[in-house]
Design an enzyme around this catalytic site. Structure first.
Site, PDB file in Angstrom:
ATOM      1  N   LYS A   1      49.796  63.950  31.186  1.00  0.00           N
ATOM      2  CA  LYS A   1      48.808  64.895  31.711  1.00  0.00           C
ATOM      3  C   LYS A   1      49.107  66.320  31.224  1.00  0.00           C
ATOM      4  O   LYS A   1      48.224  67.023  30.746  1.00  0.00           O
ATOM      5  CB  LYS A   1      48.843  64.846  33.240  1.00  0.00           C
ATOM      6  CG  LYS A   1      47.686  65.525  33.917  1.00  0.00           C
ATOM      7  CD  LYS A   1      47.828  65.458  35.438  1.00  0.00           C
ATOM      8  CE  LYS A   1      47.926  64.024  35.943  1.00  0.00           C
ATOM      9  NZ  LYS A   1      48.064  63.978  37.419  1.00  0.00           N
TER      10      LYS A   1
ATOM     11  N   LYS B   1      57.976  63.142  39.146  1.00  0.00           N
ATOM     12  CA  LYS B   1      57.289  62.813  40.401  1.00  0.00           C
ATOM     13  C   LYS B   1      58.330  62.499  41.455  1.00  0.00           C
ATOM     14  O   LYS B   1      59.394  61.959  41.136  1.00  0.00           O
ATOM     15  CB  LYS B   1      56.370  61.596  40.214  1.00  0.00           C
ATOM     16  CG  LYS B   1      55.285  61.513  41.257  1.00  0.00           C
ATOM     17  CD  LYS B   1      54.148  62.469  40.917  1.00  0.00           C
ATOM     18  CE  LYS B   1      52.984  62.345  41.860  1.00  0.00           C
ATOM     19  NZ  LYS B   1      51.827  63.078  41.318  1.00  0.00           N
TER      20      LYS B   1
ATOM     21  N   SER C   1      48.857  74.935  39.033  1.00  0.00           N
ATOM     22  CA  SER C   1      50.283  75.042  39.364  1.00  0.00           C
ATOM     23  C   SER C   1      51.011  75.816  38.259  1.00  0.00           C
ATOM     24  O   SER C   1      51.896  76.632  38.531  1.00  0.00           O
ATOM     25  CB  SER C   1      50.914  73.658  39.493  1.00  0.00           C
ATOM     26  OG  SER C   1      50.729  73.140  40.788  1.00  0.00           O
TER      27      SER C   1
HETATM   28  P1  NAD Z   1      45.800  63.389  50.428  1.00  0.00           P
HETATM   29  O1  NAD Z   1      46.920  62.801  51.197  1.00  0.00           O
HETATM   30  O2  NAD Z   1      45.396  64.789  50.715  1.00  0.00           O
HETATM   31  O3  NAD Z   1      44.487  62.462  50.585  1.00  0.00           O
HETATM   32  C1  NAD Z   1      44.466  61.083  50.334  1.00  0.00           C
HETATM   33  C2  NAD Z   1      43.148  60.557  50.889  1.00  0.00           C
HETATM   34  O4  NAD Z   1      42.996  59.190  50.520  1.00  0.00           O
HETATM   35  C3  NAD Z   1      43.065  60.622  52.412  1.00  0.00           C
HETATM   36  O5  NAD Z   1      41.749  60.997  52.796  1.00  0.00           O
HETATM   37  C4  NAD Z   1      43.328  59.178  52.817  1.00  0.00           C
HETATM   38  O6  NAD Z   1      42.750  58.856  54.080  1.00  0.00           O
HETATM   39  C5  NAD Z   1      42.609  58.469  51.676  1.00  0.00           C
HETATM   40  N1  NAD Z   1      42.952  57.071  51.532  1.00  0.00           N
HETATM   41  C6  NAD Z   1      44.169  56.480  51.499  1.00  0.00           C
HETATM   42  N2  NAD Z   1      44.038  55.152  51.391  1.00  0.00           N
HETATM   43  C7  NAD Z   1      42.704  54.887  51.344  1.00  0.00           C
HETATM   44  C8  NAD Z   1      41.931  53.711  51.244  1.00  0.00           C
HETATM   45  N3  NAD Z   1      42.510  52.503  51.166  1.00  0.00           N
HETATM   46  N4  NAD Z   1      40.577  53.816  51.228  1.00  0.00           N
HETATM   47  C9  NAD Z   1      39.970  55.008  51.314  1.00  0.00           C
HETATM   48  N5  NAD Z   1      40.659  56.164  51.412  1.00  0.00           N
HETATM   49  C10 NAD Z   1      42.005  56.099  51.430  1.00  0.00           C
HETATM   50  O7  NAD Z   1      46.183  63.213  48.886  1.00  0.00           O
HETATM   51  P2  NAD Z   1      45.602  64.013  47.632  1.00  0.00           P
HETATM   52  O8  NAD Z   1      46.535  65.124  47.335  1.00  0.00           O
HETATM   53  O9  NAD Z   1      44.152  64.269  47.836  1.00  0.00           O
HETATM   54  O10 NAD Z   1      45.801  62.913  46.475  1.00  0.00           O
HETATM   55  C11 NAD Z   1      44.848  61.884  46.217  1.00  0.00           C
HETATM   56  C12 NAD Z   1      45.088  61.348  44.817  1.00  0.00           C
HETATM   57  O11 NAD Z   1      44.977  62.412  43.869  1.00  0.00           O
HETATM   58  C13 NAD Z   1      46.468  60.726  44.564  1.00  0.00           C
HETATM   59  O12 NAD Z   1      46.340  59.701  43.622  1.00  0.00           O
HETATM   60  C14 NAD Z   1      47.246  61.886  43.960  1.00  0.00           C
HETATM   61  O13 NAD Z   1      48.356  61.463  43.204  1.00  0.00           O
HETATM   62  C15 NAD Z   1      46.159  62.489  43.100  1.00  0.00           C
HETATM   63  N6  NAD Z   1      46.395  63.890  42.697  1.00  0.00           N
HETATM   64  C16 NAD Z   1      46.594  64.863  43.620  1.00  0.00           C
HETATM   65  C17 NAD Z   1      46.747  66.178  43.191  1.00  0.00           C
HETATM   66  C18 NAD Z   1      46.880  67.325  44.148  1.00  0.00           C
HETATM   67  O14 NAD Z   1      46.854  68.476  43.678  1.00  0.00           O
HETATM   68  N7  NAD Z   1      47.021  67.117  45.440  1.00  0.00           N
HETATM   69  C19 NAD Z   1      46.725  66.479  41.814  1.00  0.00           C
HETATM   70  C20 NAD Z   1      46.503  65.443  40.901  1.00  0.00           C
HETATM   71  C21 NAD Z   1      46.328  64.152  41.351  1.00  0.00           C
END
Ligand code: NAD
Length: 433
Positions: free
Chosen positions: A94, A106, A349
């Site tokens: 990425k 990670k 970031s």
């Molecule tokens: P988060 O914890 O804020 O949110 C995760 C969401 O997914 C929650 O709403 C949770 O209820 C939902 N969820 C979990 N299991 C589920 C299911 N089985 N069905 C439906 N919904 C479900 O996490 P986030 O930071 O939003 O991260 C989400 C994804 O994005 C991850 O794969 C993470 O690695 C990726 N990501 C996050 C960031 C970031 O800046 N936070 C950056 C790049 C990638």
């Protein structure tokens, strides 16, 4: 987790294919097929009931060939060493796709944060950093938020690191509160990046956002900002879901009202005027865009067969299994791969870390404008690579990323690969069709 859904094995396969497609030596695969360092920590926490519970955590640092390693920290009951290893490698590719001066890392802790009190969560967050501090720092490895971690947790982690080091190091961690040196725009950055690449893809496919529909799985940091920003761009969001339930309205959800509802109820379930929809149904909706924004392996073969959307925007990391990916390819669905689609988070970031280094902070418009430029450039380079090599956007993204990583290894003298006749035209042009 089976071999078919193991992120570490999946990313190894992706790396291997890119090395072969670029005509590079097997040495490139051999050098980057594993993280260079994996640290396992056990963190004892004094629980509120007077007992002690020990939590297991990991930090995988994949490669520092292009700079200090960078990647989020996840708190989840399903965290495993292989998941963290795979996610660290995706971070390398990425940052390479975006041309950022970082390698990938990670972290993860096996825990269910919903079952911890705030005090227990703070003790766990601090303990995790205390044991990892020797292998972290602004010039070594820089963490950030991921699933179930947020600016408040980053604040505790920064404070713990500062205590260990005995001085202020704001550039140690990103996604921290503004008052501790966070960047304006970081909270929404991943979702904003998703918006930018979705709009670019719609433009290429001749879809008008004002007449488009979308469904979003996951309504945490990434999913909620993505839904809000797509809604503001005129896209009708017909369905969203989270781990506890979902909200579906074929005429479109009132996203500002939904955000208020989720603030109060911590779930999208039961939102007035909406009905419940399963994840299987959500992925099969007749919409223009489906955005998986939850966890890995959500689009498997069965779901991929039923997808009716023209675009899948991978806001989550690794949301599509290799079998699902193959089917989406055969069915001609335009997939914006995770290593491009959700790169807005690590890009802002990076801006945060740059601002910490300068001690000078930018207005939000400047952050968003720089993000737009970088996301568009990365999209255009990958799109050009896709057209030049007649491959999918995912394969094209890996060609760009692996080429950059191998080039850096060559420049350091780690490898002896002759690139002169192999530089893809898309990389020479940098951008454009
Ligand atoms: P988060 O914890 O804020 O949110 C995760 C969401 O997914 C929650 O709403 C949770 O209820 C939902 N969820 C979990 N299991 C589920 C299911 N089985 N069905 C439906 N919904 C479900 O996490 P986030 O930071 O939003 O991260 C989400 C994804 O994005 C991850 O794969 C993470 O690695 C990726 N990501 C996050 C960031 C970031 O800046 N936070 C950056 C790049 C990638």
């Amino acid at each position: 987790m089976s071999d078919l859904t193991n992120p570490f094995l999946i990313v190894q396969g992706q790396l291997h294919r890119a090395v072969k497609n670029l005509g590079l030596s097997e040495d490139v695969y051999e050098m980057f097929k594993e993280p260079f360092r994996i640290t396992r920590v056990s963190v004892p926490v004094h629980m509120d009931d007077g007992t002690i519970q020990t939590f297991i955590g990991f930090r995988a640092q994949h490669t520092d060939v292009t700079g200090p390693t960078k990647g989020g920290i996840r708190f989840h009951q399903d965290v495993s060493e292989d998941e963290v290893k795979g996610l660290s490698m995706w971070m390398t590719f990425k940052t390479a796709v975006m041309g950022l001066p970082y390698g990938g890392a990670k972290g993860g802790v096996i825990c269910d944060p919903g079952k911890l009190s705030e005090r227990e969560l703070e003790e766990l967050s601090r303990g995790y950093i205390r044991y990892l501090a020797p292998v972290m720092g602004p010039e070594i490895d820089i963490p950030a938020p991921d699933v179930n971690t947020n600016p408040k947790i980053m604040g505790w982690m920064l404070d713990e690191f500062d205590k260990v080091r005995g001085h202020h190091t704001p550039g140690f961690i990103t996604g921290k509160p503004l008052v501790l040196g966070g960047s304006l725009g970081r909270d929404a950055a991943t979702g904003r990046g998703v918006l930018f690449v979705v709009l670019r893809a719609m433009d290429r496919l001749g879809i008008d956002p004002k007449h488009a529909t979308a469904a979003v799985q996951g309504f945490g940091n990434v999913g909620s900002h993505t839904a809000r920003l797509l809604h503001e761009a005129g896209v009708t969001i017909v369905a969203v879901s989270d781990v506890r339930g979902s909200a579906y309205n074929p005429s479109g959800l009132d996203i500002p009202e939904l955000l208020k509802y989720v603030e109060e109820h911590q779930t999208t379930k039961g939102f007035p005027g909406s009905s419940e929809i399963s994840n299987d149904e959500l992925f099969a909706l007749d919409v223009d865009v489906v955005v998986p924004a939850a966890l890995e392996n959500q689009i498997d073969g069965k779901r991929a067969e039923k997808v009716r959307a023209r675009i899948i925007a991978e806001a989550a990391n690794g949301p599509t299994t290799p079998e699902g990916d193959q089917l989406l390819r055969e069915r001609g669905i335009f997939v914006i791969p995770d290593i491009l689609c959700n790169a807005g988070g690590v890009t802002v970031s990076y801006f945060e870390w740059v601002q910490n280094t300068m001690g000078y902070y930018w207005p939000e418009e400047e952050v968003n404008e720089k993000l737009l430029r970088m996301m568009n450039d990365a999209f255009d380079t990958i799109y050009a690579m896709r057209n030049e090599h007649k491959v999918t956007m995912r394969e094209a993204a890996y060609l760009v990323a692996v080429h950059r990583v191998a080039e850096a290894a060559n420049a350091r003298g780690w490898l002896r690969v002759n690139f002169h006749h192999e530089v893809p035209q898309a990389l020479l042009r940098g951008a454009g069709d």
